[in-house]
Structure formats: structure tokens, C-alpha cells
Design a protein around this motif. Structure first.
Motif, PDB file in Angstrom:
ATOM      1  N   TYR A  75       0.819  -1.215   0.000  1.00 19.73           N
ATOM      2  CA  TYR A  75       0.000   0.000   0.000  1.00 19.73           C
ATOM      3  C   TYR A  75       0.854   1.266   0.000  1.00 19.73           C
ATOM      4  O   TYR A  75       0.304   2.370   0.070  1.00 19.73           O
ATOM      5  CB  TYR A  75      -0.931   0.005   1.212  1.00 19.73           C
ATOM      6  CG  TYR A  75      -2.025  -1.040   1.154  1.00 19.73           C
ATOM      7  CD1 TYR A  75      -3.221  -0.780   0.492  1.00 19.73           C
ATOM      8  CD2 TYR A  75      -1.861  -2.281   1.754  1.00 19.73           C
ATOM      9  CE1 TYR A  75      -4.224  -1.733   0.437  1.00 19.73           C
ATOM     10  CE2 TYR A  75      -2.860  -3.246   1.705  1.00 19.73           C
ATOM     11  CZ  TYR A  75      -4.038  -2.965   1.048  1.00 19.73           C
ATOM     12  OH  TYR A  75      -5.039  -3.909   0.989  1.00 19.73           O
ATOM     13  N   ASP A  76       2.178   1.120  -0.068  1.00 20.65           N
ATOM     14  CA  ASP A  76       3.039   2.299  -0.123  1.00 20.65           C
ATOM     15  C   ASP A  76       2.673   3.162  -1.328  1.00 20.65           C
ATOM     16  O   ASP A  76       2.489   2.646  -2.434  1.00 20.65           O
ATOM     17  CB  ASP A  76       4.512   1.885  -0.224  1.00 20.65           C
ATOM     18  CG  ASP A  76       5.067   1.355   1.092  1.00 20.65           C
ATOM     19  OD1 ASP A  76       4.372   1.475   2.120  1.00 20.65           O
ATOM     20  OD2 ASP A  76       6.194   0.831   1.083  1.00 20.65           O
ATOM     21  N   GLY A  77       2.561   4.444  -1.111  1.00 22.55           N
ATOM     22  CA  GLY A  77       2.190   5.358  -2.182  1.00 22.55           C
ATOM     23  C   GLY A  77       0.697   5.422  -2.432  1.00 22.55           C
ATOM     24  O   GLY A  77       0.244   6.128  -3.335  1.00 22.55           O
ATOM     25  N   LYS A  78      -0.076   4.688  -1.623  1.00 23.44           N
ATOM     26  CA  LYS A  78      -1.532   4.683  -1.763  1.00 23.44           C
ATOM     27  C   LYS A  78      -2.191   5.178  -0.477  1.00 23.44           C
ATOM     28  O   LYS A  78      -1.675   4.966   0.628  1.00 23.44           O
ATOM     29  CB  LYS A  78      -2.053   3.277  -2.065  1.00 23.44           C
ATOM     30  CG  LYS A  78      -1.632   2.700  -3.412  1.00 23.44           C
ATOM     31  CD  LYS A  78      -2.227   1.316  -3.607  1.00 23.44           C
ATOM     32  CE  LYS A  78      -1.902   0.756  -4.988  1.00 23.44           C
ATOM     33  NZ  LYS A  78      -0.470   0.535  -5.173  1.00 23.44           N
ATOM     34  N   GLY A 111      -5.999   4.823  -9.078  1.00 26.19           N
ATOM     35  CA  GLY A 111      -5.097   3.717  -8.764  1.00 26.19           C
ATOM     36  C   GLY A 111      -4.302   3.907  -7.495  1.00 26.19           C
ATOM     37  O   GLY A 111      -3.619   2.986  -7.042  1.00 26.19           O
ATOM     38  N   ASN A 112      -4.369   5.099  -6.913  1.00 31.50           N
ATOM     39  CA  ASN A 112      -3.637   5.383  -5.684  1.00 31.50           C
ATOM     40  C   ASN A 112      -4.504   5.210  -4.439  1.00 31.50           C
ATOM     41  O   ASN A 112      -4.141   5.681  -3.360  1.00 31.50           O
ATOM     42  CB  ASN A 112      -3.078   6.806  -5.710  1.00 31.50           C
ATOM     43  CG  ASN A 112      -1.981   6.963  -6.753  1.00 31.50           C
ATOM     44  OD1 ASN A 112      -1.200   6.050  -6.985  1.00 31.50           O
ATOM     45  ND2 ASN A 112      -1.937   8.119  -7.393  1.00 31.50           N
ATOM     46  N   PHE A 113      -5.637   4.524  -4.603  1.00 31.30           N
ATOM     47  CA  PHE A 113      -6.501   4.256  -3.457  1.00 31.30           C
ATOM     48  C   PHE A 113      -6.692   2.755  -3.297  1.00 31.30           C
ATOM     49  O   PHE A 113      -6.828   2.020  -4.275  1.00 31.30           O
ATOM     50  CB  PHE A 113      -7.870   4.918  -3.623  1.00 31.30           C
ATOM     51  CG  PHE A 113      -8.824   4.554  -2.511  1.00 31.30           C
ATOM     52  CD1 PHE A 113      -8.647   5.077  -1.240  1.00 31.30           C
ATOM     53  CD2 PHE A 113      -9.864   3.661  -2.733  1.00 31.30           C
ATOM     54  CE1 PHE A 113      -9.502   4.715  -0.202  1.00 31.30           C
ATOM     55  CE2 PHE A 113     -10.724   3.301  -1.704  1.00 31.30           C
ATOM     56  CZ  PHE A 113     -10.541   3.831  -0.435  1.00 31.30           C
ATOM     57  N   GLY A 114      -6.706   2.290  -2.038  1.00 33.74           N
ATOM     58  CA  GLY A 114      -6.895   0.871  -1.781  1.00 33.74           C
ATOM     59  C   GLY A 114      -7.676   0.612  -0.500  1.00 33.74           C
ATOM     60  O   GLY A 114      -7.952   1.537   0.279  1.00 33.74           O
ATOM     61  N   ASP A 186      -2.423   7.213   5.136  1.00 28.64           N
ATOM     62  CA  ASP A 186      -1.984   8.040   4.008  1.00 28.64           C
ATOM     63  C   ASP A 186      -0.911   7.342   3.170  1.00 28.64           C
ATOM     64  O   ASP A 186      -0.532   6.195   3.434  1.00 28.64           O
ATOM     65  CB  ASP A 186      -1.523   9.421   4.488  1.00 28.64           C
ATOM     66  CG  ASP A 186      -0.246   9.371   5.338  1.00 28.64           C
ATOM     67  OD1 ASP A 186       0.478   8.361   5.302  1.00 28.64           O
ATOM     68  OD2 ASP A 186       0.027  10.369   6.043  1.00 28.64           O
ATOM     69  N   LYS A 187      -0.409   8.037   2.161  1.00 24.53           N
ATOM     70  CA  LYS A 187       0.526   7.446   1.206  1.00 24.53           C
ATOM     71  C   LYS A 187       1.861   7.073   1.845  1.00 24.53           C
ATOM     72  O   LYS A 187       2.588   6.234   1.317  1.00 24.53           O
ATOM     73  CB  LYS A 187       0.781   8.425   0.048  1.00 24.53           C
ATOM     74  CG  LYS A 187      -0.436   8.709  -0.806  1.00 24.53           C
ATOM     75  CD  LYS A 187      -0.131   9.770  -1.854  1.00 24.53           C
ATOM     76  CE  LYS A 187      -1.353  10.129  -2.672  1.00 24.53           C
ATOM     77  NZ  LYS A 187      -1.068  11.211  -3.649  1.00 24.53           N
ATOM     78  N   GLN A 188       2.177   7.692   2.966  1.00 28.19           N
ATOM     79  CA  GLN A 188       3.429   7.408   3.667  1.00 28.19           C
ATOM     80  C   GLN A 188       3.250   6.367   4.780  1.00 28.19           C
ATOM     81  O   GLN A 188       4.179   6.093   5.536  1.00 28.19           O
ATOM     82  CB  GLN A 188       4.011   8.692   4.265  1.00 28.19           C
ATOM     83  CG  GLN A 188       4.557   9.679   3.237  1.00 28.19           C
ATOM     84  CD  GLN A 188       3.447  10.396   2.473  1.00 28.19           C
ATOM     85  OE1 GLN A 188       2.455  10.834   3.053  1.00 28.19           O
ATOM     86  NE2 GLN A 188       3.629  10.522   1.174  1.00 28.19           N
TER      87      GLN A 188
END
Length: 226
Positions: A75-78, A111-114, A186-188
Motif C-alpha cells: 500500500y506504499d504510495g496509496k 489507482g492510488n486508493f486501496g 496516508d501514502k506514507q
């Protein structure tokens, strides 16, 4: 005597006006009326970022409905939402699932959501069971993973890792009880949330009621833009 009292009061008012009113007018002109006093605290709260950073989300590694090993690093970056559930839950899980599908559909093109849905009843919720469950819910996102693994590991992840209550209880319908809350990461890899009306972090979002779902969708959008 009364006349002397009135004269004394009048003199006090006059002296106050001469000394303090020019200072107040000057502060208004300079836009510094509330600087260096208690009201400046409210000003600072209003100007803080709308989403609070609680801290790093716990690390995990489990197996998804496609029999693929999935960890927090996938999930890194998402931006992602995480929940604990089980497929045979007779009470709150169907509501949580329905609301999570709504969240999925809102961000289906990003694509950046999971989403991570972790079962607390892995003895029943095998890879095959979770794959069927995902299909029945109408899961379309390749970034929505239904995760299973060792029961003790998962319950520890819920209770000690995320502090989201989950427990086996043979006295309740379904055999398990758990929180109906969603975690937002978050993405981090940091757990994030908004504040309540008193300025306190809410920590997690209500996955059962519409206001909670509305709030997390608004905050997902903010995090996707960061």
C-alpha cells in the motif's frame, strides 16, 4: 456626595478612554487584536492542517483472496482504508461492507486508493471463502484485498497494533465481536484523521453511519491530493 461620586466615575471613564482606546484602535488597524492573548489559541487551531497525523500504521503481512501475500508495503504510495470484519458476521459487518463498497465506487478510477479488509475469523474465512465473499459484494478494485492468516496474529494486530477492538466470544451471535470503525492511512503509511468539534482527533471513522462514511470520503480526497 452623589454628585462627587458621579464626578469621580466620569473622571475614571475619561482617563480610561484617553489611555486605552487609542491602543485598541491601533491594534485593530494593525490586525493584531487577538495576538498574545488566549484568543490566539483558537486562531492557531483553525490554521492547523485539517487532518491530524496519529503515527505510523502497524506493519502486517497476510494472504488475500487471490492467495497472494500482501503486506503494508503493497500500500506504499496509496491512501487506503482498513477494517476488521468476518464474512459470517450477522450484525454490523454487512453494513460495513455496504459502506466500504460505496467508498470503493467513489474512488474506483484512482489507482492510488486501496482497501484492506482483515478477517478476525480466519479458520472459516479461507482464501476461497474470501474470494467468493468479495465477488458477492461486487468488489471490482484490484487494490481491495481481503486478508486472512493466523488468528492470534490478526487479533493482536487489531487490539495491540491498531487499537481497534476485536475478540472471539462464543456467547454472542456469530462467535466474534469487533469495532465498526475504519482506519484511514496516508501514502506514507501514517494513520490520519480529522478533529471533532472540540478540536480532538477522532482517531478512526464510524463505518456504520452515513456521517462517518461521508467524512472519510472527504478526507480520502484530501490525502489523495497531498
Amino acid at each position: 456626595m452623589k454628585n462627587k461620586s458621579y464626578i469621580g466615575i466620569s473622571l475614571i471613564i475619561l482617563i480610561f478612554g484617553i489611555i486605552f482606546i487609542p491602543r485598541i484602535v491601533d491594534r485593530i488597524k494593525n490586525g493584531s487584536v487577538v495576538q498574545n492573548d488566549r484568543m490566539s489559541l483558537s486562531h492557531e487551531i483553525i490554521n492547523e492542517p485539517s487532518l491530524v497525523k496519529i503515527g505510523p500504521a502497524p506493519k502486517f503481512e497476510l494472504t488475500d483472496q487471490n492467495n497472494t501475500k500482501i503486506s503494508n508495503q503493497d500500500y506504499d504510495g496509496k491512501v487506503y482504508v482498513l477494517e476488521f470484519f468476518f464474512s459470517t458476521c450477522p450484525s454490523i459487518c454487512p453494513i460495513m461492507n455496504k459502506n466500504m463498497v460505496e467508498i470503493q465506487n467513489e474512488f474506483s478510477k484512482n489507482g492510488n486508493f486501496g482497501i484492506a479488509s482483515i478477517t478476525i475469523n480466519p479458520e472459516n474465512d479461507t482464501v476461497e471463502v474470501l474470494k467468493k465473499h468479495a465477488a458477492e459484494l461486487g468488489v471490482t478494485s484490484s487494490n481491495w484485498h481481503f486478508l486472512t492468516g493466523d488468528k492470534a496474529y490478526i487479533l493482536g494486530l487489531a487490539n495491540k497494533g491498531f487499537n481497534l477492538f476485536a475478540a472471539e466470544n462464543g456467547k454472542v451471535n456469530g462467535g466474534f465481536e469487533h469495532s465498526g470503525l475504519f482506519a484511514l492511512i496516508d501514502k506514507q503509511g501514517n494513520i490520519r484523521c480529522r478533529k471533532d468539534n472540540q478540536g480532538n482527533p477522532i482517531l478512526y471513522y464510524d463505518g456504520l453511519e452515513k456521517p462517518g462514511v461521508k467524512a472519510i470520503k472527504e478526507d480520502i480526497k484530501l490525502l489523495l491530493e497531498e
